[in-house]
Design an enzyme around this catalytic site. Structure first.
Site, PDB file in Angstrom:
ATOM      1  N   GLU A 201       0.848  -1.190   0.000  1.00  0.00           N
ATOM      2  CA  GLU A 201       0.000   0.000   0.000  1.00  0.00           C
ATOM      3  C   GLU A 201       0.885   1.242   0.000  1.00  0.00           C
ATOM      4  O   GLU A 201       1.771   1.389   0.825  1.00  0.00           O
ATOM      5  CB  GLU A 201      -0.911  -0.004   1.230  1.00  0.00           C
ATOM      6  CG  GLU A 201      -1.880   1.168   1.270  1.00  0.00           C
ATOM      7  CD  GLU A 201      -2.827   1.095   2.455  1.00  0.00           C
ATOM      8  OE1 GLU A 201      -3.247   2.158   2.927  1.00  0.00           O
ATOM      9  OE2 GLU A 201      -3.134  -0.036   2.905  1.00  0.00           O
ATOM     10  N   ASN A 244      -2.996  -1.679   8.044  1.00  0.00           N
ATOM     11  CA  ASN A 244      -4.289  -2.269   7.722  1.00  0.00           C
ATOM     12  C   ASN A 244      -4.083  -3.780   7.736  1.00  0.00           C
ATOM     13  O   ASN A 244      -3.957  -4.432   6.711  1.00  0.00           O
ATOM     14  CB  ASN A 244      -4.786  -1.782   6.360  1.00  0.00           C
ATOM     15  CG  ASN A 244      -5.082  -0.290   6.378  1.00  0.00           C
ATOM     16  OD1 ASN A 244      -5.620   0.235   7.341  1.00  0.00           O
ATOM     17  ND2 ASN A 244      -4.729   0.398   5.311  1.00  0.00           N
ATOM     18  N   LYS A 321      -3.327   0.098  14.253  1.00  0.00           N
ATOM     19  CA  LYS A 321      -4.239   1.095  13.691  1.00  0.00           C
ATOM     20  C   LYS A 321      -5.646   0.654  14.067  1.00  0.00           C
ATOM     21  O   LYS A 321      -6.084  -0.425  13.674  1.00  0.00           O
ATOM     22  CB  LYS A 321      -4.085   1.169  12.171  1.00  0.00           C
ATOM     23  CG  LYS A 321      -5.070   2.111  11.484  1.00  0.00           C
ATOM     24  CD  LYS A 321      -4.835   2.133   9.978  1.00  0.00           C
ATOM     25  CE  LYS A 321      -5.816   3.040   9.268  1.00  0.00           C
ATOM     26  NZ  LYS A 321      -5.570   3.084   7.801  1.00  0.00           N
ATOM     27  N   GLU A 325     -10.412   4.713   9.420  1.00  0.00           N
ATOM     28  CA  GLU A 325     -10.585   4.236   8.047  1.00  0.00           C
ATOM     29  C   GLU A 325     -11.154   2.816   8.001  1.00  0.00           C
ATOM     30  O   GLU A 325     -10.722   1.985   7.203  1.00  0.00           O
ATOM     31  CB  GLU A 325      -9.255   4.322   7.293  1.00  0.00           C
ATOM     32  CG  GLU A 325      -8.733   5.738   7.172  1.00  0.00           C
ATOM     33  CD  GLU A 325      -7.446   5.848   6.373  1.00  0.00           C
ATOM     34  OE1 GLU A 325      -7.301   6.819   5.624  1.00  0.00           O
ATOM     35  OE2 GLU A 325      -6.575   4.967   6.494  1.00  0.00           O
ATOM     36  N   ARG A 358      -1.358   3.999  16.976  1.00  0.00           N
ATOM     37  CA  ARG A 358      -1.414   5.141  16.052  1.00  0.00           C
ATOM     38  C   ARG A 358      -2.525   6.120  16.435  1.00  0.00           C
ATOM     39  O   ARG A 358      -3.635   5.728  16.782  1.00  0.00           O
ATOM     40  CB  ARG A 358      -1.630   4.672  14.613  1.00  0.00           C
ATOM     41  CG  ARG A 358      -0.474   3.862  14.071  1.00  0.00           C
ATOM     42  CD  ARG A 358      -0.745   3.397  12.653  1.00  0.00           C
ATOM     43  NE  ARG A 358      -0.321   4.355  11.653  1.00  0.00           N
ATOM     44  CZ  ARG A 358      -1.079   4.812  10.665  1.00  0.00           C
ATOM     45  NH1 ARG A 358      -2.342   4.448  10.581  1.00  0.00           N
ATOM     46  NH2 ARG A 358      -0.601   5.645   9.780  1.00  0.00           N
ATOM     47  N   ARG A 370     -11.579  17.640  10.117  1.00  0.00           N
ATOM     48  CA  ARG A 370     -10.872  16.382  10.348  1.00  0.00           C
ATOM     49  C   ARG A 370      -9.561  16.588  11.094  1.00  0.00           C
ATOM     50  O   ARG A 370      -9.119  15.722  11.855  1.00  0.00           O
ATOM     51  CB  ARG A 370     -10.630  15.719   8.992  1.00  0.00           C
ATOM     52  CG  ARG A 370      -9.720  14.520   9.027  1.00  0.00           C
ATOM     53  CD  ARG A 370      -9.631  13.882   7.660  1.00  0.00           C
ATOM     54  NE  ARG A 370      -8.352  13.246   7.419  1.00  0.00           N
ATOM     55  CZ  ARG A 370      -8.011  12.651   6.287  1.00  0.00           C
ATOM     56  NH1 ARG A 370      -8.861  12.618   5.286  1.00  0.00           N
ATOM     57  NH2 ARG A 370      -6.829  12.092   6.142  1.00  0.00           N
ATOM     58  N   ASP A 399      -2.455  14.297   6.720  1.00  0.00           N
ATOM     59  CA  ASP A 399      -1.979  12.999   6.221  1.00  0.00           C
ATOM     60  C   ASP A 399      -0.784  13.154   5.302  1.00  0.00           C
ATOM     61  O   ASP A 399      -0.909  13.018   4.083  1.00  0.00           O
ATOM     62  CB  ASP A 399      -3.116  12.284   5.481  1.00  0.00           C
ATOM     63  CG  ASP A 399      -2.752  10.861   5.069  1.00  0.00           C
ATOM     64  OD1 ASP A 399      -1.789  10.316   5.619  1.00  0.00           O
ATOM     65  OD2 ASP A 399      -3.442  10.308   4.196  1.00  0.00           O
ATOM     66  N   GLU A 421       5.660   9.782  13.421  1.00  0.00           N
ATOM     67  CA  GLU A 421       5.467   8.952  12.237  1.00  0.00           C
ATOM     68  C   GLU A 421       5.669   9.822  11.001  1.00  0.00           C
ATOM     69  O   GLU A 421       4.859  10.698  10.704  1.00  0.00           O
ATOM     70  CB  GLU A 421       4.077   8.324  12.210  1.00  0.00           C
ATOM     71  CG  GLU A 421       3.847   7.425  11.004  1.00  0.00           C
ATOM     72  CD  GLU A 421       2.485   6.759  10.985  1.00  0.00           C
ATOM     73  OE1 GLU A 421       2.128   6.177   9.951  1.00  0.00           O
ATOM     74  OE2 GLU A 421       1.770   6.829  12.007  1.00  0.00           O
ATOM     75  N   GLU A 427       3.790   9.302  -1.043  1.00  0.00           N
ATOM     76  CA  GLU A 427       2.396   9.154  -1.460  1.00  0.00           C
ATOM     77  C   GLU A 427       1.840  10.437  -2.064  1.00  0.00           C
ATOM     78  O   GLU A 427       1.030  10.395  -2.992  1.00  0.00           O
ATOM     79  CB  GLU A 427       1.557   8.734  -0.259  1.00  0.00           C
ATOM     80  CG  GLU A 427       0.080   8.597  -0.525  1.00  0.00           C
ATOM     81  CD  GLU A 427      -0.691   8.194   0.720  1.00  0.00           C
ATOM     82  OE1 GLU A 427      -1.927   8.146   0.644  1.00  0.00           O
ATOM     83  OE2 GLU A 427      -0.055   7.923   1.769  1.00  0.00           O
TER      84      GLU A 427
END
Length: 736
Positions: A201, A244, A321, A325, A358, A370, A399, A421, A427
């Protein structure tokens, strides 16, 4: 990657006739021969550990190591000895002889007093170096000049050996060394977002390097080289699987594979960690619940921890996590993040493991902004976590954007260890084809002053524990490593892996010094190479900020894969997955109002910082539109209006990439042709895509603002509908 129909550029137009081809090939060959003789062909696999003799201009006073005294009783000691033999063979042209005593000039002694009697007899002061620090000193032994690398443990000796090799590689004068160094952070970890099917990912360098199907029977030599590279920059932990998470990684079949990797990494001082799926007691344990307060759930996790440590005695712990999400977590049962983290912490505590929980959480329950949710959820829990829990916080509140303010959690939880982190994989900064040196981003965040205890309360001091007296410290980096031969997808993306490791060891190191160090180790010490490459690197991240959205704009990328511009993105399942949610452009103005008159996100910072961020006349222009919704006609420091300044930044970003291309082209012949050719091709892609970002963004924002383009600003070559129609369903690194 080239958008369909987008105008392309041809750096070398190749003729179509046979005679033309001959003339073209001859001219290229002559130009290469006329240039400075290039280095040997390289593919990037050796990273910064090339140990190339031609690239190490040695001082006339620098000693040549003729003898090596190093213990070899343990796998770690053999790793140190073999790395030194390998490095010195490359840098000196021949390896030193292995010896048991110093009987001539040029001896190198490496190890601990316990393992090497020759070091014990020196009675060196190592008391303040801890378990991972080292001392490197030039001295005389029995009348002979010698150099010693000494430490309290094999891990410290390993880091000292790499530090010595780094000094040699970068051409430093090592004739009179007296160095003491130790890491400022305890846990320096890579987070691999790798799935068990080898999909990565947000990965842009091929498949996962973990070949789970062939493990544990086949230990790819690449795993050892991975460990060597990480040890060379002080990384001491790796999370093998995606946050994830798939619960299957905790089953016996996969734990056997994890144990094989742990055995491979152990000599290099690297512990393995796993991302744990919170619902694992249900999915692989047969329980009806994963409620962290349920006794059966607590027993299940204790038994699972016992099972893991039976196979991997130095297992590092869990990364989690949860309730973000769509991931399961304690809030599914009405419990808090502290309840969930403490469940796992209690299971790991008897074995010395830690939990990295996290703080990247957001949900539809926070419709206003957010950026505020992590602070709102975690600050009330300050002091509620077990002693072996670290809350892992992204560098900014959204993010991993090209630029964000530092996360307001830093400094706001004095009774809880916070772990940075960072994202190493790019990305939002052009994947692997755009040159963007992230050392400047990391430095910007680490040096940011939280002002929670007056001036000097930097983010770095929060992380290293000195601000709040924390003993448990750490930093995590989302890895950019894959199966590509050059590891990171591009040669320059190796620098981001390198910079992360060096800053995790010492968050106070300057980004420029790291860039120069990496350049010298990767491309050699020729000043005509080092200076222009470092210049490119130091300007590169700001260029990406310029052409993707300057002045505090953020989250303007296309949906899902995050490839290319998408400031028009709206609709879908969540408002905060759209670009329009973040830029809020209207006919009258642009920007997200996070001031006290808006979402009041500024009040999550210490008062001295909040006062600056709240005032549109005092907030740094680089963050203006992050915190304020302002008129397109607002005067800026340059004398331009905001609209004109935004256009200027877009054009400046494209021009910066064009300048990098020219600089790199001028290095032809000074760098091996294989690496030079790939970087040149990637810079061509970057220029093309920077122009695409610029054109598409201007077309969209002009349609919203209604403002004309000032004289000298070229209009986009296509209408807005064209840019909106482009689709890339198979862009790399997407979520599955």
């Amino acid at each position: 990657m080239k958008a369909a129909g987008m105008p392309g550029r041809r750096a070398h137009a190749r003729p179509r006739t046979a005679r033309g081809w001959f003339r073209w090939a001859t001219s290229i060959a002559l130009s290469v021969c006329a240039a400075v003789a290039p280095a040997a062909a390289e593919d990037g696999y050796d990273l910064w550990l090339r140990y190339a003799q031609a690239g190490a201009e040695r001082s006339a006073q620098a000693p040549r190591f003729e003898q090596l005294l190093a213990a070899d009783a343990t796998p770690a000691q053999r790793a140190i000895r073999d790395e030194l033999l390998r490095g010195l063979r490359g840098l000196q042209g021949r390896a030193p002889a292995l010896a048991e005593r110093v009987d001539r000039a040029g001896a190198l002694l490496v190890g601990t007093p316990h393992a090497l009697p020759a070091i014990e007899r020196l009675r060196l002061d190592l008391h303040d170096l801890g378990d991972e620090g080292y001392l490197i000193r030039s001295l005389r032994i029995d009348g002979h000049p010698a150099t010693v690398v000494a430490a309290n443990t094999d891990a410290g000796a390993l880091y000292g050996a790499f530090a010595l090799l780094r000094a040699l590689q970068t051409g430093q004068d090592i004739a009179a060394l007296d160095l003491r160094d130790a890491p400022r952070l305890r846990h320096r970890v890579l987070n691999h977002w790798d799935d068990l099917d080898r999909h990565v990912e947000r990965g842009y360098a091929g498949q996962s390097i973990w070949d789970w199907h062939r493990l544990p029977g086949w230990i790819d030599p690449r795993y050892t080289d991975y460990a060597r590279a990480n040890a060379s920059i002080g990384i001491n932990g790796t999370v093998l699987n995606n946050v994830n998470a798939d619960a299957q990684v905790l089953t016996p079949m996969y734990l056997e594979k994890v144990a094989a990797l742990a055995d491979t990494f152990r000599p290099w001082g690297i512990r393995v960690y796993l991302s744990a799926r919170f619902s694992a007691p249900i999915e692989i344990g047969g329980l009806a619940t994963a409620d962290p307060l349920d006794p059966a759930v607590r027993r299940w996790w204790r038994a699972k921890a016992d099972e893991i440590y039976a196979a991997i005695p130095d297992f590092g712990g869990f990364l989690v996590k949860a309730n973000s999400e769509g991931q399961p977590g304690p809030q599914d049962y009405g419990r808090t993040h502290a309840d969930g983290a403490n469940l796992l912490a209690d299971a790991l505590a008897p074995h010395g493991g830690i939990v990295m929980w996290r703080a990247f959480v957001y949900s539809d329950e926070e419709p206003e902004d957010r950026a505020k949710q992590a602070y709102n959820e975690f600050v009330p829990l300050d002091g509620a976590f077990r002693d072996n829990v670290m809350v892992q916080v992204k560098n900014g509140p959204i993010d991993f954007q090209p630029r964000e303010p530092f996360h307001p959690l830093f400094g706001a939880m004095p009774r809880t260890p916070l772990m940075m982190e960072f994202q190493i994989t790019k990305e939002y900064l052009g994947f692997s084809t755009h040159l963007a040196y992230l050392g400047t981003l990391y430095e910007e965040v680490l040096r940011a002053d939280t002002h929670v205890q007056g001036e000097g309360a930097t983010v770095a001091r929060v992380l290293d524990g000195s601000l709040h007296g924390q003993a448990l410290t750490g930093m995590a980096g989302v890895a950019n490593i894959g199966s590509d031969r050059n590891w990171s997808g591009s040669h320059f993306d190796q620098a981001n892996w390198y910079a992360y490791g060096r800053l995790a060891w010492n968050p106070g190191l300057p980004a420029r010094a790291i860039a120069e160090e990496w350049t010298r180790m990767t491309f050699g010490n020729d000043p005509a190479v080092v200076a222009p490459i470092v210049g490119m690197m130091m300007a590169s991240r700001e260029a990406v900020v310029d052409y993707t959205g300057a002045l505090g704009l953020h989250h303007l990328m296309a949906r899902g894969h995050h490839y290319g511009p998408g400031p028009w993105v709206e609709g879908g399942p969540r408002a905060d997955w759209t670009s329009v949610y973040f830029h809020r452009a209207t006919r009258d103005g642009i920007g997200f109002d996070r001031s006290r008159r808006g979402s009041d996100a500024v009040s999550q910072y210490a008062p001295a910082v909040a006062e600056v961020f709240d005032d549109p006349d005092r907030v740094p222009e680089e963050l203006l539109l992050w915190f304020h919704h302002v008129s397109w006609d607002r005067p800026m420091a340059s004398g331009r209006t905001l609209w004109e300044e935004l256009l200027h930044r877009y054009d400046r970003g494209v021009a910066s990439v064009r300048a990098m291309r020219a600089t790199w082209a001028g290095l032809a012949g000074r760098i091996d042709p294989e690496r030079h050719a790939q970087v040149a091709a990637f810079l061509a892609i970057q220029e093309q895509e920077a122009q695409w970002w610029r054109d598409a963004s201007i077309a969209y924002f002009q349609s919203i603002s209604g403002r004309p383009l000032p004289p000298g600003v070229a209009p986009p070559p296509h209408p807005l509908a064209y840019y909106q129609s482009l689709a890339f369903p198979h862009a790399p690194g997407d979520t599955q």
